[in-house]
Write an enzyme that holds these catalytic residues in place. Structure first.
Site, PDB file in Angstrom:
ATOM      1  N   ALA A  23       0.835  -1.215   0.000  1.00 21.05           N
ATOM      2  CA  ALA A  23       0.000   0.000   0.000  1.00 21.05           C
ATOM      3  C   ALA A  23       0.868   1.261   0.000  1.00 21.05           C
ATOM      4  CB  ALA A  23      -0.925  -0.009   1.215  1.00 21.05           C
ATOM      5  N   GLY A  55       0.606 -17.129  -0.607  1.00 17.13           N
ATOM      6  CA  GLY A  55      -0.323 -17.759  -1.547  1.00 17.13           C
ATOM      7  C   GLY A  55      -0.533 -17.000  -2.829  1.00 17.13           C
ATOM      8  N   GLU A 120      -8.235 -20.669  -3.223  1.00 20.59           N
ATOM      9  CA  GLU A 120      -8.077 -20.716  -1.764  1.00 20.59           C
ATOM     10  C   GLU A 120      -9.466 -20.696  -1.144  1.00 20.59           C
ATOM     11  OE1 GLU A 120      -5.283 -17.653  -0.527  1.00 20.59           O
ATOM     12  OE2 GLU A 120      -3.646 -18.577  -1.637  1.00 20.59           O
ATOM     13  N   HIS A 236      -5.094 -17.151  10.898  1.00 12.51           N
ATOM     14  CA  HIS A 236      -4.870 -18.060   9.764  1.00 12.51           C
ATOM     15  C   HIS A 236      -4.927 -19.486  10.298  1.00 12.51           C
ATOM     16  CE1 HIS A 236      -3.164 -19.988   6.254  1.00 12.51           C
ATOM     17  NE2 HIS A 236      -3.251 -18.835   5.603  1.00 12.51           N
ATOM     18  N   ARG A 282     -11.932 -18.743   6.148  1.00  8.23           N
ATOM     19  CA  ARG A 282     -10.829 -18.910   7.098  1.00  8.23           C
ATOM     20  C   ARG A 282     -11.263 -18.973   8.549  1.00  8.23           C
ATOM     21  NH1 ARG A 282      -5.881 -15.210   5.017  1.00  8.23           N
ATOM     22  NH2 ARG A 282      -5.497 -16.686   3.351  1.00  8.23           N
ATOM     23  N   HIS A 346      -3.101 -13.410  12.048  1.00 13.62           N
ATOM     24  CA  HIS A 346      -2.588 -13.221  10.687  1.00 13.62           C
ATOM     25  C   HIS A 346      -2.905 -11.849  10.106  1.00 13.62           C
ATOM     26  CE1 HIS A 346      -1.256 -14.506   6.747  1.00 13.62           C
ATOM     27  NE2 HIS A 346      -2.432 -14.259   6.212  1.00 13.62           N
ATOM     28  N   ARG A 381     -11.678 -11.478   6.154  1.00 10.69           N
ATOM     29  CA  ARG A 381     -11.143 -11.206   4.809  1.00 10.69           C
ATOM     30  C   ARG A 381     -11.113 -12.467   3.955  1.00 10.69           C
ATOM     31  NH1 ARG A 381      -6.174 -11.888   2.793  1.00 10.69           N
ATOM     32  NH2 ARG A 381      -5.022 -11.899   4.766  1.00 10.69           N
ATOM     33  N   SER A 386      -5.674  -9.305   0.340  1.00 10.18           N
ATOM     34  CA  SER A 386      -4.984  -8.203   1.019  1.00 10.18           C
ATOM     35  C   SER A 386      -3.949  -7.508   0.136  1.00 10.18           C
ATOM     36  CB  SER A 386      -4.333  -8.672   2.309  1.00 10.18           C
ATOM     37  OG  SER A 386      -3.417  -9.700   2.044  1.00 10.18           O
TER      38      SER A 386
HETATM   39  C1  SIN Z   1      -1.830 -17.575   2.454  1.00  9.45           C
HETATM   40  O1  SIN Z   1      -1.005 -17.791   1.567  1.00  9.45           O
HETATM   41  O2  SIN Z   1      -2.525 -18.447   2.966  1.00  9.45           O
HETATM   42  C2  SIN Z   1      -1.998 -16.179   2.949  1.00  9.45           C
HETATM   43  C3  SIN Z   1      -2.702 -15.378   1.958  1.00  9.45           C
HETATM   44  C4  SIN Z   1      -3.586 -14.400   2.653  1.00  9.45           C
HETATM   45  O3  SIN Z   1      -3.277 -13.927   3.736  1.00  9.45           O
HETATM   46  O4  SIN Z   1      -4.667 -14.133   2.126  1.00  9.45           O
END
Ligand code: SIN
Length: 537
Positions: A23, A55, A120, A236, A282, A346, A381, A386
């Site tokens: 950012a 990720g 994901e 996380h 998540r 996280h 989120r 992010s």
């Molecule tokens: C991850 O790779 O699991 C983290 C990605 C994220 O924080 O969205």
């Protein structure tokens, strides 16, 4: 002396950017053609939460239908609290921002020229671009740093800590900076952007690097700015769980590529928690792991594992080189072993309350990225949103800073040489911080209730009083400033979590286990004087 010729000469810049993650750097690039930009960062420019993102970056590059689906997934993951206009901006402006980033040199993984995409949790389709397998943040950071360094309008003050904002009549006019030699200097700025990331270090268990101490959020609150949604911390689901090892992130992309979660009995337990199994949102997966990891007696813990042993047709060491290298240090291999995991703090969905242009409740102060709260993530989120947030809202904040065109106001000169702390004082400070971090994990972690949160507030008050005492005894140091920030952020989390008597997204109250839309489909706002209210946005 702080390493910047502009500051040394004049003590004044046009734009001061706190933080060198995605950012901050994206904003700096936008600002650089219009004035002198100073990017201040506590360590080297490479050390940010952005750098550690594994990720990928979620982005809908296939046109309107794709963008609409990304919006739907973002809203669904946010558990009823996503601020629609913010999410619309994110998903619609994301594709051109990512395309621009590629033009500036960021390289994402491809096969035969075609961008590779993974999936994901809570994504309805694979839309996550990645780089060097599992080092997406590092690649984005590398490309942005190189692009920004080539711009002569941007200067960096590395190894420099922001210790306060210069405020008069509700306007932020600059900041106090402390360099690593202990010199504190006030720098005036027409506009200040907080892009200093999150505050994972407020918890004992976190995937975040040590720099993530919530400094920007705490300093904004101290200056009188409003915070929002501070109760929503994302844990996380899968950090490495080995005694004595750091809580290294094991990317959600592992589950995107087929990893199962298993309990001690070998059962694929997500079947009992959510139809999307390991790719549920998540917050759901993190709580499921926490429950499966609880023993029958207080304090007893049971192992939970990630299992990729069944995954065929993919070289896991090639697909996840960074993760494989770290696991190898502990004698573990994705293809061969069950990998012990547990949740860790996280990402903070809350932060400095900001409008869609990054404007905070104080004139001259802007916020973007994890430090900001636009409501774009609601209560939880969506995975890999992010980095995209940093690009989109970093650019937007910079555009507001330019559009508002605030005049220069001279700030009083300040230059002080600080005394370093003695070794025993430093040790004491670390002990206080450990106490705070453990209290936050135990009392304001994944499963909360009234009594734990009140216990957390008592511990926080005790820690904050000790930290304040150390400040009175002498100089500010980087670590003392971080301790002060962590205490302030902890208090905001605890206060907001106590006030929200329902469960939603990353905030789960054992004494109020249901979502209560009638009372709480609202954002919590902590005013400058510390009062918590709830508002519909
Ligand atoms: C991850 O790779 O699991 C983290 C990605 C994220 O924080 O969205």
């Amino acid at each position: 002396m702080i390493a910047s010729k502009v500051m040394a000469q004049a003590g004044q810049v046009d734009f001061l950017v706190m933080g060198a993650g995605v950012a901050g750097l994206r904003a700096a690039v936008e600002l650089a053609d219009h004035g002198e930009v100073l990017v201040v960062t506590k360590e080297s420019v490479a050390e940010s939460n952005t750098h550690y993102a594994q990720g990928g970056i979620a982005v809908a590059m296939e046109g309107r239908q794709d963008v609409a689906l990304h919006l739907e997934d973002t809203i669904n993951a946010g558990d009823g609290l996503v601020y629609g206009p913010a999410a619309e901006a994110l998903v619609a402006e994301g594709p051109p921002r990512v395309a621009e980033l590629m033009e500036w040199g960021a390289q994402f993984d491809r096969e035969g020229g075609r961008l590779l995409r993974t999936r994901e949790g809570a994504h309805s389709l694979p839309r996550i671009l990645h780089a060097n397998g599992d080092a997406t943040g590092a690649e984005i950071s590398r490309a942005l740093v190189a692009f920004a360094r080539a711009h002569k309008g941007i200067q960096f003050a590395e190894w420099t800590t922001v210790t306060g904002f210069a405020v008069a009549d509700g306007r932020v006019m600059g900041a106090d900076l402390l360099d690593r030699d202990g010199t504190q200097q006030r720098i005036g700025a027409r506009a200040v952007l907080i892009a200093a990331g999150g505050a994972g270090q407020v918890y004992s268990d976190t995937t975040n690097p040590t720099v993530a101490t919530g400094d920007g959020i705490a300093l904004a609150a101290q200056a009188g700015a409003e915070l929002a949604d501070m109760e929503f911390y994302q844990f996380h689901p899968t950090a490495l769980s080995l005694p004595g090892a750091p809580r290294f992130l094991l990317s959600e992309a592992l589950r995107g590529e087929g990893a199962f979660l298993r309990n001690e009995a070998g059962e694929r337990f997500m079947e009992r928690y959510h139809a999307l199994l390991e790719l549920a949102p998540r917050d759901v997966v993190a709580r499921a792991i926490t429950r499966e990891g609880m023993g029958t007696r207080p304090g007893e813990a049971r192992p939970v594992f990630l299992d990729m042993r069944h995954v065929r047709g993919m070289d896991l060491r090639q697909r996840f080189p960074g993760i494989s290298a770290v696991l190898a240090r502990y004698g573990l291999d994705l293809q061969r072993d069950l990998i012990p995991v547990r949740p860790a703090a996280h990402y903070l969905m809350g932060g400095v309350r900001s409008d869609l242009g990054g404007r905070t409740s104080l004139r001259g102060l802007y916020a973007a990225g994890e430090a900001a709260c636009t409501g774009v993530h609601g209560a939880n989120r969506l995975a890999s949103n992010s980095l995209l947030e940093g690009l989109v809202f970093g650019a937007r904040a910079a555009q507001s800073m330019l559009a508002d065109a605030l005049p220069v106001v001279a700030v009083d000169a300040l230059q002080v040489a600080m005394e370093p702390f003695a070794a025993d004082e430093q040790a004491r400070l670390e002990q206080i911080l450990e106490r705070l971090q453990h209290a936050m994990w135990s009392y304001a972690g994944l499963l909360r209730e009234d009594s734990t949160l009140r216990g957390g507030l008592c511990e926080q008050a005790a820690c904050a009083a000790e930290v304040a005492g150390m400040r009175r005894q002498g100089s500010v140091t980087r670590r003392l400033a971080e301790a002060d920030a962590l205490c302030r952020v902890a208090r905001a989390i605890l206060q907001a979590a106590l006030a929200r008597t329902e469960s939603r997204g990353g905030h789960f109250r054992m004494d109020w286990p249901d979502r209560d839309d009638a009372r709480f489909r609202k954002h919590s706002v902590i005013s400058g004087d510390g009062l918590v209210t709830f508002e519909e946005w």
